[in-house]
Design a protein around this motif. Structure first.
Motif, PDB file in Angstrom:
ATOM      1  N   ASN A  80    -111.464 -61.715  25.053  1.00 27.72           N
ATOM      2  CA  ASN A  80    -112.806 -61.559  25.625  1.00 27.72           C
ATOM      3  C   ASN A  80    -113.693 -60.707  24.734  1.00 27.72           C
ATOM      4  O   ASN A  80    -114.900 -60.934  24.628  1.00 27.72           O
ATOM      5  CB  ASN A  80    -112.714 -60.920  27.014  1.00 27.72           C
ATOM      6  CG  ASN A  80    -112.682 -61.956  28.132  1.00 27.72           C
ATOM      7  OD1 ASN A  80    -113.452 -62.912  28.115  1.00 27.72           O
ATOM      8  ND2 ASN A  80    -111.810 -61.775  29.095  1.00 27.72           N
ATOM      9  N   LYS A  84    -113.757 -65.828  19.297  1.00 29.68           N
ATOM     10  CA  LYS A  84    -114.937 -66.592  18.896  1.00 29.68           C
ATOM     11  C   LYS A  84    -115.538 -67.254  20.128  1.00 29.68           C
ATOM     12  O   LYS A  84    -114.845 -67.877  20.916  1.00 29.68           O
ATOM     13  CB  LYS A  84    -114.551 -67.640  17.858  1.00 29.68           C
ATOM     14  CG  LYS A  84    -115.736 -68.331  17.224  1.00 29.68           C
ATOM     15  CD  LYS A  84    -115.290 -69.233  16.100  1.00 29.68           C
ATOM     16  CE  LYS A  84    -116.481 -69.916  15.434  1.00 29.68           C
ATOM     17  NZ  LYS A  84    -117.374 -68.967  14.757  1.00 29.68           N
ATOM     18  N   ARG A  85    -116.849 -67.135  20.284  1.00 35.99           N
ATOM     19  CA  ARG A  85    -117.552 -67.675  21.458  1.00 35.99           C
ATOM     20  C   ARG A  85    -118.015 -69.101  21.190  1.00 35.99           C
ATOM     21  O   ARG A  85    -118.664 -69.363  20.185  1.00 35.99           O
ATOM     22  CB  ARG A  85    -118.749 -66.788  21.814  1.00 35.99           C
ATOM     23  CG  ARG A  85    -119.379 -67.070  23.172  1.00 35.99           C
ATOM     24  CD  ARG A  85    -120.411 -66.001  23.471  1.00 35.99           C
ATOM     25  NE  ARG A  85    -120.888 -66.063  24.842  1.00 35.99           N
ATOM     26  CZ  ARG A  85    -122.097 -66.508  25.195  1.00 35.99           C
ATOM     27  NH1 ARG A  85    -122.942 -66.943  24.268  1.00 35.99           N
ATOM     28  NH2 ARG A  85    -122.467 -66.503  26.460  1.00 35.99           N
ATOM     29  N   ARG A 145    -113.877 -68.352  25.031  1.00 37.70           N
ATOM     30  CA  ARG A 145    -113.525 -67.384  24.005  1.00 37.70           C
ATOM     31  C   ARG A 145    -112.204 -67.850  23.403  1.00 37.70           C
ATOM     32  O   ARG A 145    -111.246 -68.121  24.127  1.00 37.70           O
ATOM     33  CB  ARG A 145    -113.373 -65.984  24.597  1.00 37.70           C
ATOM     34  CG  ARG A 145    -114.683 -65.338  25.014  1.00 37.70           C
ATOM     35  CD  ARG A 145    -115.444 -64.806  23.803  1.00 37.70           C
ATOM     36  NE  ARG A 145    -116.695 -64.148  24.190  1.00 37.70           N
ATOM     37  CZ  ARG A 145    -117.456 -63.467  23.354  1.00 37.70           C
ATOM     38  NH1 ARG A 145    -117.117 -63.354  22.079  1.00 37.70           N
ATOM     39  NH2 ARG A 145    -118.567 -62.915  23.765  1.00 37.70           N
ATOM     40  N   GLU A 159    -114.865 -67.519  29.157  1.00 42.75           N
ATOM     41  CA  GLU A 159    -115.432 -66.188  28.963  1.00 42.75           C
ATOM     42  C   GLU A 159    -115.503 -65.437  30.294  1.00 42.75           C
ATOM     43  O   GLU A 159    -115.957 -65.969  31.301  1.00 42.75           O
ATOM     44  CB  GLU A 159    -116.828 -66.304  28.358  1.00 42.75           C
ATOM     45  CG  GLU A 159    -117.450 -64.974  27.972  1.00 42.75           C
ATOM     46  CD  GLU A 159    -118.791 -65.151  27.294  1.00 42.75           C
ATOM     47  OE1 GLU A 159    -118.965 -64.668  26.164  1.00 42.75           O
ATOM     48  OE2 GLU A 159    -119.666 -65.805  27.902  1.00 42.75           O
TER      49      GLU A 159
END
Length: 325
Positions: A80, A84-85, A145, A159
């Motif tokens: 979190n 990487k988003r 994420r 996320e």
């Protein structure tokens, strides 16, 4: 139905690990005679073996519980924070929702772009603690994420996901430990006849149950790792390739059966070559399980779509095996 099937095989496994050895021992060797003639050195060897075997069983079991509870919670927190988003669109959500402790459990198919900008689809299960907000419906967008190293399980999360440790696993481990200690005491009081641990033999449940547990668990682990995960192209390596890989057209040079069969389905070897984004030609060998009905058609296959890792071009898989459409 699936849970009932799983419970059946669990009890079947436990019977042959614990109950069956006890039935054989107490039905044939108990009570042992002439304990005064048993070599004390042999006794200490058997006692030491039983301690080592049960220490291995308890240690591995505790490590597995820790890995899938506390360690997983830590990993979720790290993912979190540092993962990487990625934005994803829900293209399919399970029609039936199962409510468990006021939590909605849904299976989702997501459309997104991986680290290299390639369009992929990813299937995952989510536990929605606020189903009234209807966040996980077809057409809506969510953020994921992803652990870019793919070393921290569960690798890909929604996320904001929060990890939760189920303490009952540790309670179960503690009860199992107490049960083993109790059986040592029970066996000593029942069988020692004033001669200490001389009643121990290789067939005694204190040794045989621990040995069989390690043996069968090891066999299942090897089957899962080298047959199920490797032969069927599933696991963290395939997941990493999906999120880090690039799509490319490949040429099938040769197709032949390896002679290996999994669940009566043949394993087929594909000699493939492709050019990476730098123009370098790579030759790789891919093996996969193919349905008997498809063997004839794949033998005439001349082209394919691949995913390869730009950092390690030898890591390649068929797109259809890692990217469900």
């Amino acid at each position: 139905m699936r849970k009932a099937f799983g419970l059946f095989w669990l009890f079947f496994f436990l019977y042959f690990i614990f109950a069956h050895p006890a039935i054989i021992y107490y039905g044939s060797e108990y009570p042992r005679r002439y304990l005064d003639q048993v070599n004390p050195t042999e006794t200490f060897v058997y006692l030491g073996m039983s301690f080592v075997l049960w220490t291995i069983v308890l240690g591995v079991l505790l490590a597995v519980i820790f890995k899938y509870t506390i360690q997983t919670k830590w990993n979720i927190n790290k993912i979190n924070q540092r993962g990487k988003r990625i934005e994803a669109r829900i293209v399919q959500a399970s029609g039936s929702t199962i409510f468990e402790h006021n939590t909605a459990i849904k299976s989702l198919v997501l459309a997104l772009h991986n680290f290299e900008g390639e369009s992929i689809r990813h299937m995952m299960e989510v536990r929605d603690s606020k189903p009234e907000e209807r966040r996980f419906e077809e057409g809506k967008h969510i953020h994921l994420r992803v652990d870019s190293s793919f070393k921290q399980r569960p690798y890909v999360i929604v996320e904001g996901t929060k990890g939760k440790v189920n303490g009952w696993f540790f309670v179960g481990w503690l009860l199992f430990f107490v049960g083993i200690v109790y059986y040592y005491v029970f066996s000593y009081q029942l069988e020692s006849q004033g001669f200490g641990w001389r009643f121990l033999t290789l067939s005694h449940p204190l040794l045989s149950s621990a040995g069989f547990l390690i043996l069968f668990a090891g066999i299942l682990y090897l089957i899962a790792k080298f047959l199920i995960f490797k032969k069927l192209n599933i696991g963290s390596s395939s997941l990493a390739l999906k999120f880090r890989g690039k799509r490319v057209n490949g040429t099938v040079v040769q197709v032949q059966q390896t002679g290996t069969y999994i669940n009566e389905q043949p394993e087929v070897r594909f000699d493939v070559e492709y050019s990476d984004d730098k123009g370098i030609v790579h030759q790789v060998v891919l093996k996969k399980i193919v349905s008997l009905l498809e063997v004839g058609s794949v033998k005439h296959q001349t082209s394919c779509m691949l995913f390869y890792d730009p950092k390690e071009p030898k890591k390649v898989q068929f797109e259809q095996d890692i990217n469900p459409m």
